[in-house]
Design an enzyme around this catalytic site. Structure first.
Site, PDB file in Angstrom:
ATOM      1  N   GLU A   1       0.644 -10.466  -3.897  1.00 24.93           N
ATOM      2  CA  GLU A   1       1.228 -10.248  -5.228  1.00 24.93           C
ATOM      3  C   GLU A   1       2.223  -9.103  -5.082  1.00 24.93           C
ATOM      4  OE1 GLU A   1       0.572 -11.932  -8.056  1.00 24.93           O
ATOM      5  OE2 GLU A   1      -0.977 -13.226  -7.211  1.00 24.93           O
TER       6      GLU A   1
ATOM      7  N   GLY B   1       1.079  -5.180  -4.113  1.00 23.42           N
ATOM      8  CA  GLY B   1       1.891  -4.017  -3.763  1.00 23.42           C
ATOM      9  C   GLY B   1       3.325  -4.407  -3.488  1.00 23.42           C
ATOM     10  N   SER B   2       3.995  -3.582  -2.719  1.00 28.89           N
ATOM     11  CA  SER B   2       5.422  -3.797  -2.480  1.00 28.89           C
ATOM     12  C   SER B   2       5.654  -4.920  -1.469  1.00 28.89           C
ATOM     13  CB  SER B   2       6.035  -2.500  -1.945  1.00 28.89           C
ATOM     14  OG  SER B   2       5.392  -2.153  -0.733  1.00 28.89           O
TER      15      SER B   2
ATOM     16  N   CYS C   1       5.224  -4.103 -12.705  1.00 30.86           N
ATOM     17  CA  CYS C   1       5.902  -5.050 -11.801  1.00 30.86           C
ATOM     18  C   CYS C   1       6.650  -6.128 -12.570  1.00 30.86           C
ATOM     19  CB  CYS C   1       4.896  -5.685 -10.846  1.00 30.86           C
ATOM     20  SG  CYS C   1       3.537  -6.477 -11.717  1.00 30.86           S
TER      21      CYS C   1
ATOM     22  N   ASN D   1      -0.103   1.051 -10.052  1.00 26.77           N
ATOM     23  CA  ASN D   1       0.513   1.158 -11.382  1.00 26.77           C
ATOM     24  C   ASN D   1      -0.385   0.704 -12.530  1.00 26.77           C
ATOM     25  OD1 ASN D   1       1.022  -1.342 -10.111  1.00 26.77           O
ATOM     26  ND2 ASN D   1       2.645  -1.788 -11.558  1.00 26.77           N
TER      27      ASN D   1
HETATM   28  P1  NAD Z   1       2.487  -0.186  -1.903  1.00 24.21           P
HETATM   29  O1  NAD Z   1       2.897  -1.429  -1.195  1.00 24.21           O
HETATM   30  O2  NAD Z   1       3.087   1.093  -1.497  1.00 24.21           O
HETATM   31  O3  NAD Z   1       0.896   0.013  -1.800  1.00 24.21           O
HETATM   32  C1  NAD Z   1      -0.029  -1.009  -2.080  1.00 24.21           C
HETATM   33  C2  NAD Z   1      -1.279  -0.824  -1.251  1.00 24.21           C
HETATM   34  O4  NAD Z   1      -0.943  -0.900   0.123  1.00 24.21           O
HETATM   35  C3  NAD Z   1      -1.986   0.523  -1.455  1.00 24.21           C
HETATM   36  O5  NAD Z   1      -3.373   0.303  -1.558  1.00 24.21           O
HETATM   37  C4  NAD Z   1      -1.642   1.307  -0.203  1.00 24.21           C
HETATM   38  O6  NAD Z   1      -2.672   2.172   0.194  1.00 24.21           O
HETATM   39  C5  NAD Z   1      -1.433   0.233   0.839  1.00 24.21           C
HETATM   40  N1  NAD Z   1      -0.416   0.594   1.832  1.00 24.21           N
HETATM   41  C6  NAD Z   1       0.713   1.303   1.638  1.00 24.21           C
HETATM   42  N2  NAD Z   1       1.417   1.423   2.794  1.00 24.21           N
HETATM   43  C7  NAD Z   1       0.716   0.738   3.733  1.00 24.21           C
HETATM   44  C8  NAD Z   1       0.916   0.475   5.128  1.00 24.21           C
HETATM   45  N3  NAD Z   1       1.967   0.926   5.773  1.00 24.21           N
HETATM   46  N4  NAD Z   1      -0.028  -0.259   5.768  1.00 24.21           N
HETATM   47  C9  NAD Z   1      -1.108  -0.729   5.124  1.00 24.21           C
HETATM   48  N5  NAD Z   1      -1.344  -0.504   3.812  1.00 24.21           N
HETATM   49  C10 NAD Z   1      -0.459   0.205   3.119  1.00 24.21           C
HETATM   50  O7  NAD Z   1       2.746  -0.508  -3.459  1.00 24.21           O
HETATM   51  P2  NAD Z   1       2.527   0.450  -4.695  1.00 24.21           P
HETATM   52  O8  NAD Z   1       3.516   1.546  -4.632  1.00 24.21           O
HETATM   53  O9  NAD Z   1       1.099   0.771  -4.847  1.00 24.21           O
HETATM   54  O10 NAD Z   1       2.901  -0.540  -5.900  1.00 24.21           O
HETATM   55  C11 NAD Z   1       4.208  -0.764  -6.306  1.00 24.21           C
HETATM   56  C12 NAD Z   1       4.731  -2.108  -5.863  1.00 24.21           C
HETATM   57  O11 NAD Z   1       3.776  -3.121  -6.110  1.00 24.21           O
HETATM   58  C13 NAD Z   1       5.973  -2.530  -6.624  1.00 24.21           C
HETATM   59  O12 NAD Z   1       6.856  -3.168  -5.738  1.00 24.21           O
HETATM   60  C14 NAD Z   1       5.449  -3.522  -7.636  1.00 24.21           C
HETATM   61  O13 NAD Z   1       6.395  -4.450  -8.102  1.00 24.21           O
HETATM   62  C15 NAD Z   1       4.360  -4.180  -6.854  1.00 24.21           C
HETATM   63  N6  NAD Z   1       3.354  -4.729  -7.745  1.00 24.21           N
HETATM   64  C16 NAD Z   1       3.204  -6.078  -7.822  1.00 24.21           C
HETATM   65  C17 NAD Z   1       2.277  -6.603  -8.693  1.00 24.21           C
HETATM   66  C18 NAD Z   1       2.077  -8.086  -8.806  1.00 24.21           C
HETATM   67  O14 NAD Z   1       1.110  -8.467  -9.459  1.00 24.21           O
HETATM   68  N7  NAD Z   1       2.907  -8.915  -8.230  1.00 24.21           N
HETATM   69  C19 NAD Z   1       1.513  -5.769  -9.480  1.00 24.21           C
HETATM   70  C20 NAD Z   1       1.698  -4.390  -9.378  1.00 24.21           C
HETATM   71  C21 NAD Z   1       2.612  -3.878  -8.507  1.00 24.21           C
END
Ligand code: NAD
Length: 455
Positions: A207, A185-186, A241, A112
Site C-alpha cells: 500500500e 509506506g512509501s 496518502c 500518518n
Molecule cells: P516509509 O516508507 O518511510 O515507512 C514505512 C515503514 O517502513 C515504517 O514502518 C518504517 O519503519 C519502515 N522502513 C522505513 N525505511 C525502511 C528501510 N529502508 N527498510 C525497511 N523498512 C523501512 O513511509 P512513511 O513515511 O511511514 O509513510 C509515508 C508514505 O506512506 C507516503 O508515501 C504515503 O503516501 C504512504 N502511505 C500509503 C498508504 C496507503 O494506504 N497506500 C497509507 C499511508 C501512507
C-alpha cells in the site's frame, strides 16, 4: 525475532487459527482490548503530533471498529467452500474452492494514521486465520509504544506480537521467511520490501503513495466542492496518502475556486486562529515541506512555527508543472493550484506520471467524468468528493502501479491473507478411457469435442 517467528509457525501448524470460532473470538477480543485502551491511544497520538480525540476517532478508530464488525459478521461466509461448475471432461465430478490462511504474516505500518494503518491489516489477517507479527512505524514513538503495550499485554506472542523498531529491526525481520508480507509506506521502501519478499517468494500487499490529482471543472458546485476539498486536504495537516496532492482547475475558473477555498479555510477548523493544528510529524518532514513553499506563489497561508512544527493551510497559485512542489508527493498542508486549458492535456499530464493512489473529479459533465474514469489509471477515487471512498467498507482499497500492489478492507483483506485451493473431487465408479493408451486419432477428436474446440 527468529524465536517469535518459529513459535508462530508452530502455533499455526496446530490448526487452531483455522477454526472459525477462534477467529471470531480473537476479533471480539481485539475489539474489547481496543475499547478498553482508547484513552491510552488518544494520549499517545496527541503527544506525538497533537492529533485530537475527535480526528483520531473519526479517521482511525471508527474505521477499525467498522472493519472488525464486518469481519465478525462475515468470517463464516467468506471462509465457506465455494462451489464451481465442473467442465465436461471432468464429469462426473464436483468442483469447489477451499480457502486456507496463508500462515505467518508480517505487517509493517506507516506513521500518518498509525492505528488504522497497523490495525486494519491485522483485522484482515485475523479474519483469514493467519498469525501476525506487527511492526508499527517507529516515527510516532508514543503511538508505537502504545500499540506494543496494547497488543503484547493481551495476546499470546505465538499468535499476535508487536515488534517495535526502525530500519535495522525491519531489515532483520525482512531477512526471515514469512508466508505473507503486508506493507504500508512509501514507494521507495515498498521496493525494498518487495525485493526482500522475492528472496523467499513471499506474497505481498504493498500500500504505497504518490501524487493524487483533483480535477475541477467550472460546472462544479463550488460551495460544496470547496468544503470537501479543504476538509480532505487539510485533515491530519495534509499527511494523508489519499489527500488531493494538487488541483488542476479549468482555465478562467481559478479565481473563483481560489477565493472559495480561502473562504472555506477561514470558516473551518483549519483556520489558523483556531490554533488546533495537527503537527508535522518530525523536523525532517517539516524542513522538507517548508522548502516546497515558493513565497512568490503563496495565495493563502504560508506561515509556520518551527518550534511547534505547524504549517498553516497554504494554497499556492501560478504553480508550473516544473516547480519543486510538483516533483514529489507533498504529504503536508500545501495545496498547489494549476489551471488547464483542455481536459486532454490534463489527462495526458497525469498519465505521464506514476499511477496515483487516488484521483478526484469535480464537475457535472458526464462525458468528462467518464473520460477521467476510463483514460486514467489510479487506485480508487471519488466523483465530486475526495478521500471518502476509504470509509466505504464495501470497497476494496489499494493502489496500482507505483501506488501499490493488491488491496484490502472487507473481503479484499480476507483474500489478501488467504490462499484459495481449487479442488476437483471425482467418484471412482466411472473412468473415461480417452487419455489412456492406446492414443488414437478418434480419441483426440473426442477430446476436442469435450473441450469444445473446433477443428
Ligand atoms: P516509509 O516508507 O518511510 O515507512 C514505512 C515503514 O517502513 C515504517 O514502518 C518504517 O519503519 C519502515 N522502513 C522505513 N525505511 C525502511 C528501510 N529502508 N527498510 C525497511 N523498512 C523501512 O513511509 P512513511 O513515511 O511511514 O509513510 C509515508 C508514505 O506512506 C507516503 O508515501 C504515503 O503516501 C504512504 N502511505 C500509503 C498508504 C496507503 O494506504 N497506500 C497509507 C499511508 C501512507
Amino acid at each position: 525475532m527468529q524465536q517469535i517467528i518459529q513459535s508462530q509457525r508452530d502455533f499455526f501448524k496446530t490448526n487452531t487459527t483455522k477454526d472459525i470460532n477462534y477467529r471470531k473470538q480473537q476479533l471480539q477480543k481485539f475489539e474489547n482490548v481496543l475499547k478498553a485502551n482508547e484513552q491510552l491511544m488518544y494520549d499517545a497520538i496527541y503527544k506525538d503530533f497533537k492529533k485530537s480525540e475527535f480526528e483520531t476517532f473519526t479517521t482511525e478508530l471508527a474505521l477499525i471498529y467498522n472493519d472488525i464488525k464486518e469481519a465478525k459478521k462475515s468470517v463464516k461466509k467468506w471462509s465457506r467452500k465455494r462451489r464451481k461448475r465442473t467442465n465436461l471432461i471432468n464429469q462426473p465430478g464436483k468442483s469447489y474452492v477451499f480457502a486456507e490462511p496463508l500462515g505467518v504474516s508480517l505487517i509493517i505500518g506507516a506513521w500518518n494514521y498509525p492505528y488504522l494503518l497497523s490495525f486494519a491489516p491485522v483485522i484482515s489477517a485475523m479474519v483469514a486465520g493467519c498469525t501476525i507479527i506487527l511492526k508499527p512505524s517507529e516515527v510516532p514513538t508514543n503511538t508505537s509504544s502504545a500499540i506494543a503495550k496494547i497488543v503484547n499485554e493481551n495476546f499470546e506472542a505465538n499468535y499476535f506480537k508487536v515488534v517495535e523498531g526502525g530500519i535495522p529491526e525491519t531489515t532483520a525481520l525482512l531477512n526471515e521467511k514469512f508466508d505473507k508480507i503486508f506493507f504500508t509506506g512509501s514507494t521507495t521502501v515498498g521496493k525494498i520490501v518487495y525485493q526482500a519478499a522475492a528472496k523467499h517468494l513471499t506474497p505481498v500487499t504493498l500500500e504505497l503513495g504518490g501524487k493524487c490529482p483533483a480535477i475541477i471543472s467550472s460546472d462544479c458546485n463550488l460551495k460544496i466542492v470547496a468544503k470537501r476539498l479543504v476538509w480532505s486536504k487539510f485533515i491530519n495537516a495534509g499527511q494523508t496518502c489519499l489527500a488531493p496532492d494538487y488541483i488542476l482547475v479549468e482555465k478562467g475558473f481559478e479565481n473563483e475556486l481560489l477565493s472559495a477555498l480561502k473562504k472555506e479555510i477561514e470558516n473551518s477548523n483549519y483556520n489558523p486562529k483556531n490554533n488546533n493544528f495537527v503537527q508535522i510529524i518530525d523536523q525532517k518532514n517539516f524542513d522538507r515541506l517548508i522548502s516546497l513553499i515558493d513565497k512568490d506563489n503563496i495565495y493563502f497561508g504560508g506561515n509556520y512555527n518551527i518550534h511547534e512544527r505547524i504549517i498553516e493551510p497554504t494554497i499556492l497559485n501560478n504553480v508550473s508543472l516544473e516547480d519543486k512542489v510538483m516533483q514529489e508527493e507533498i504529504f503536508g498542508p500545501i495545496l498547489p493550484v494549476i489551471s488547464y486549458k483542455n481536459i486532454e492535456d490534463t489527462i495526458a499530464y497525469i498519465k505521464s506520471n506514476p499511477r496515483p493512489l487516488s484521483c478526484y473529479y469535480f464537475g457535472k459533465n458526464a462525458q468528462l467524468k467518464n473520460k477521467v474514469l476510463t483514460e486514467i489509471s489510479f487506485g480508487g477515487g471519488c466523483i465530486n468528493d475526495a478521500v471518502m471512498h476509504i470509509s466505504n467498507s464495501h470497497f476494496s482499497f489499494g493502489g496500482v502501479g507505483s501506488s501499490g500492489i493488491g488491496s484490502y478492507h472487507g473481503i479484499a483483506g480476507f483474500r489478501a491473507f488467504t490462499h484459495f485451493k481449487s479442488i476437483l473431487e471425482r467418484p471412482t465408479w466411472f473412468e473415461l478411457k480417452l487419455k489412456y493408451y492406446p492414443l488414437t486419432k478418434k480419441k483426440m477428436k473426442m477430446i476436442k469435442t469435450l473441450f469444445r474446440i473446433s477443428s
